[in-house]
Design a protein around this motif. Structure first.
Motif, PDB file in Angstrom:
ATOM      1  N   ARG A  27       0.487   7.504  -5.620  1.00  0.00           N
ATOM      2  CA  ARG A  27       0.057   6.345  -6.388  1.00  0.00           C
ATOM      3  C   ARG A  27       1.014   5.166  -6.188  1.00  0.00           C
ATOM      4  O   ARG A  27       2.223   5.282  -6.389  1.00  0.00           O
ATOM      5  CB  ARG A  27      -0.016   6.719  -7.870  1.00  0.00           C
ATOM      6  N   LEU A  28       0.449   4.007  -5.799  1.00  0.00           N
ATOM      7  CA  LEU A  28       1.264   2.818  -5.571  1.00  0.00           C
ATOM      8  C   LEU A  28       0.903   1.654  -6.491  1.00  0.00           C
ATOM      9  O   LEU A  28       1.596   0.631  -6.496  1.00  0.00           O
ATOM     10  CB  LEU A  28       1.134   2.358  -4.115  1.00  0.00           C
ATOM     11  N   ILE A  29      -0.178   1.785  -7.265  1.00  0.00           N
ATOM     12  CA  ILE A  29      -0.528   0.729  -8.222  1.00  0.00           C
ATOM     13  C   ILE A  29       0.644   0.526  -9.179  1.00  0.00           C
ATOM     14  O   ILE A  29       1.149   1.479  -9.770  1.00  0.00           O
ATOM     15  CB  ILE A  29      -1.794   1.113  -9.021  1.00  0.00           C
ATOM     16  N   GLY A  30       1.077  -0.702  -9.307  1.00  0.00           N
ATOM     17  CA  GLY A  30       2.180  -1.014 -10.208  1.00  0.00           C
ATOM     18  C   GLY A  30       3.558  -0.821  -9.596  1.00  0.00           C
ATOM     19  O   GLY A  30       4.569  -1.154 -10.229  1.00  0.00           O
ATOM     20  N   ASN A  31       3.626  -0.302  -8.378  1.00  0.00           N
ATOM     21  CA  ASN A  31       4.905  -0.090  -7.715  1.00  0.00           C
ATOM     22  C   ASN A  31       5.345  -1.401  -7.051  1.00  0.00           C
ATOM     23  O   ASN A  31       4.597  -1.962  -6.235  1.00  0.00           O
ATOM     24  CB  ASN A  31       4.773   1.009  -6.654  1.00  0.00           C
ATOM     25  N   PRO A  32       6.532  -1.910  -7.360  1.00  0.00           N
ATOM     26  CA  PRO A  32       6.968  -3.175  -6.760  1.00  0.00           C
ATOM     27  C   PRO A  32       7.112  -3.113  -5.241  1.00  0.00           C
ATOM     28  O   PRO A  32       7.139  -4.147  -4.574  1.00  0.00           O
ATOM     29  CB  PRO A  32       8.322  -3.448  -7.440  1.00  0.00           C
ATOM     30  N   GLY A 135      -9.706   2.464 -11.582  1.00  0.00           N
ATOM     31  CA  GLY A 135      -9.321   3.802 -11.163  1.00  0.00           C
ATOM     32  C   GLY A 135      -8.589   3.877  -9.836  1.00  0.00           C
ATOM     33  O   GLY A 135      -8.408   4.977  -9.290  1.00  0.00           O
ATOM     34  N   CYS A 136      -8.127   2.736  -9.315  1.00  0.00           N
ATOM     35  CA  CYS A 136      -7.442   2.744  -8.020  1.00  0.00           C
ATOM     36  C   CYS A 136      -6.038   3.316  -8.140  1.00  0.00           C
ATOM     37  O   CYS A 136      -5.340   3.057  -9.114  1.00  0.00           O
ATOM     38  CB  CYS A 136      -7.351   1.317  -7.463  1.00  0.00           C
ATOM     39  N   SER A 137      -5.626   4.035  -7.121  1.00  0.00           N
ATOM     40  CA  SER A 137      -4.231   4.447  -7.014  1.00  0.00           C
ATOM     41  C   SER A 137      -3.507   3.638  -5.947  1.00  0.00           C
ATOM     42  O   SER A 137      -2.279   3.584  -5.930  1.00  0.00           O
ATOM     43  CB  SER A 137      -4.131   5.942  -6.687  1.00  0.00           C
ATOM     44  N   GLN A 138      -4.283   3.023  -5.048  1.00  0.00           N
ATOM     45  CA  GLN A 138      -3.723   2.195  -3.987  1.00  0.00           C
ATOM     46  C   GLN A 138      -4.176   0.748  -4.172  1.00  0.00           C
ATOM     47  O   GLN A 138      -5.376   0.487  -4.290  1.00  0.00           O
ATOM     48  CB  GLN A 138      -4.184   2.684  -2.607  1.00  0.00           C
ATOM     49  N   PRO A 139      -3.259  -0.217  -4.183  1.00  0.00           N
ATOM     50  CA  PRO A 139      -3.663  -1.610  -4.378  1.00  0.00           C
ATOM     51  C   PRO A 139      -4.369  -2.217  -3.178  1.00  0.00           C
ATOM     52  O   PRO A 139      -5.149  -3.168  -3.346  1.00  0.00           O
ATOM     53  CB  PRO A 139      -2.332  -2.325  -4.658  1.00  0.00           C
ATOM     54  N   HIS A 140      -4.128  -1.695  -1.979  1.00  0.00           N
ATOM     55  CA  HIS A 140      -4.800  -2.205  -0.781  1.00  0.00           C
ATOM     56  C   HIS A 140      -6.315  -2.032  -0.953  1.00  0.00           C
ATOM     57  O   HIS A 140      -6.808  -0.935  -1.190  1.00  0.00           O
ATOM     58  CB  HIS A 140      -4.315  -1.441   0.445  1.00  0.00           C
ATOM     59  N   LEU A 141      -7.052  -3.121  -0.844  1.00  0.00           N
ATOM     60  CA  LEU A 141      -8.501  -3.090  -1.067  1.00  0.00           C
ATOM     61  C   LEU A 141      -9.170  -2.075  -0.145  1.00  0.00           C
ATOM     62  O   LEU A 141      -8.895  -2.040   1.056  1.00  0.00           O
ATOM     63  CB  LEU A 141      -9.080  -4.486  -0.824  1.00  0.00           C
ATOM     64  N   HIS A 142     -10.035  -1.260  -0.716  1.00  0.00           N
ATOM     65  CA  HIS A 142     -10.735  -0.259   0.078  1.00  0.00           C
ATOM     66  C   HIS A 142     -12.019   0.170  -0.621  1.00  0.00           C
ATOM     67  O   HIS A 142     -12.198  -0.029  -1.813  1.00  0.00           O
ATOM     68  CB  HIS A 142      -9.854   0.975   0.313  1.00  0.00           C
TER      69      HIS A 142
END
Length: 296
Positions: A27-32, A135-142
């Motif tokens: 999970r990278l959402i919210g990770n600086p 519900g995303c865990s990755q901020p990169h749009l997909h």
């Protein structure tokens, strides 16, 4: 090939999907450091993902489909792909250019057809989640393509309501509901009782023949509507869902998209009853989104 039967809750009868273990570890959402660590960016993708298909540009990949590292179905049960609109780091649909989003939705069609044409007769489901509330865990749009072994229970009644003889989109939902805009062959409207700003987009004339060219034309409009509706709702997060039926016995169903700004979690009364709670005046909401579209 024999299809996989989804397990069902013994009390509710609802089917369930089980995600692979370890899904939270990436999970990278919210990770600086999300941009630096992103597994989908150009500097990382060749080393960290298994590419299935791609649309090539002149000097780089324009869009790609990769295997989901934490699928909800194993390969012998179905299919679970992650579709990337570009390999540069973009987090919002409106971060893409009109050309990028048009190519990406056309790429959707390519992958949907590949899923539907397989020997296992999978039911293809295409969704896009943007942001943590979606519900995303990755901020990169997909986007995600899930090849299900059976049609979702909730889609059968929907399909029957949009068949040619008595299509509710043609008969009322897309004509008497508050219209946001019309562009080319497409109508955008806010249905009455729209939870959290639900918007529907569909061809104005009844059609079940979803084509890559239609999705290519639709791309820039979806981009603009996503930005306008989320702005009005005061959020950056949203979900996009495509309702299209690729099986020949379902060919009369009017295909459509639903876009939902995601600002609040599902309430307990909604979870316990299956009902949706609406606190939005559809006419006022449609007018506000229309004005936001005009302002650009």
């Amino acid at each position: 090939m024999e299809s996989f039967a989804l397990p069902r809750d013994p009390l509710t009868g609802r089917p369930s999907l089980r995600q692979a273990e370890g899904s939270g570890s990436g999970r990278l959402i919210g990770n600086p450091r999300a941009r630096e660590l992103c597994p989908f960016c150009d500097s990382q993708i060749e080393q960290q993902v298994d590419r299935i298909a791609a649309a090539a540009g002149l000097d780089h990949w324009m869009a790609a489909s990769v295997r989901n590292k934490w699928p909800v179905l194993t390969e012998d049960q179905g299919r679970h792909e992650v579709l990337l609109p570009c390999l540069r780091h973009a987090e919002r649909l409106w971060d893409l250019t009109d050309g990028e989003v048009a190519r990406f939705l056309a790429f959707w069609h390519r992958r949907l057809e590949a899923c539907a044409a397989g020997e296992r007769d999978l039911f293809p489901l295409m969704i896009m989640n943007q942001g943590e509330m979606a519900g995303c865990s990755q901020p990169h749009l997909h986007s995600q393509l899930i090849g299900l072994p059976a049609e979702p229970d909730s889609w059968g009644p929907r399909r029957k309501r949009v068949r040619a003889r008595d299509c509710v989109i043609c008969r009322g939902d897309g004509t008497t509901s508050p219209i946001i805009t019309r562009q080319g062959e497409f109508t955008v409207w806010a249905p009455y009782h729209c939870r959290t700003g639900l918007i529907r987009i569909a061809p104005e004339s009844h059609t079940s023949a979803l084509s890559a060219e239609q999705l290519r034309e639709l791309g820039p409009l979806v981009r603009r509507v996503a930005r306008a509706s989320t702005t009005v709702m005061g959020t950056l997060d949203c979900s996009l869902m495509l309702f299209a039926w690729f099986r020949l016995d379902r060919a009369a169903a009017h295909w459509h998209l639903e876009l939902v700004p995601r600002k609040t979690a599902i309430a307990t009364v909604e979870l316990s009853t299956g009902f949706s709670i609406s606190s939005i005046d559809a006419s006022a909401y449609a007018a506000a989104v229309s004005r936001a579209l005009t302002r650009g």
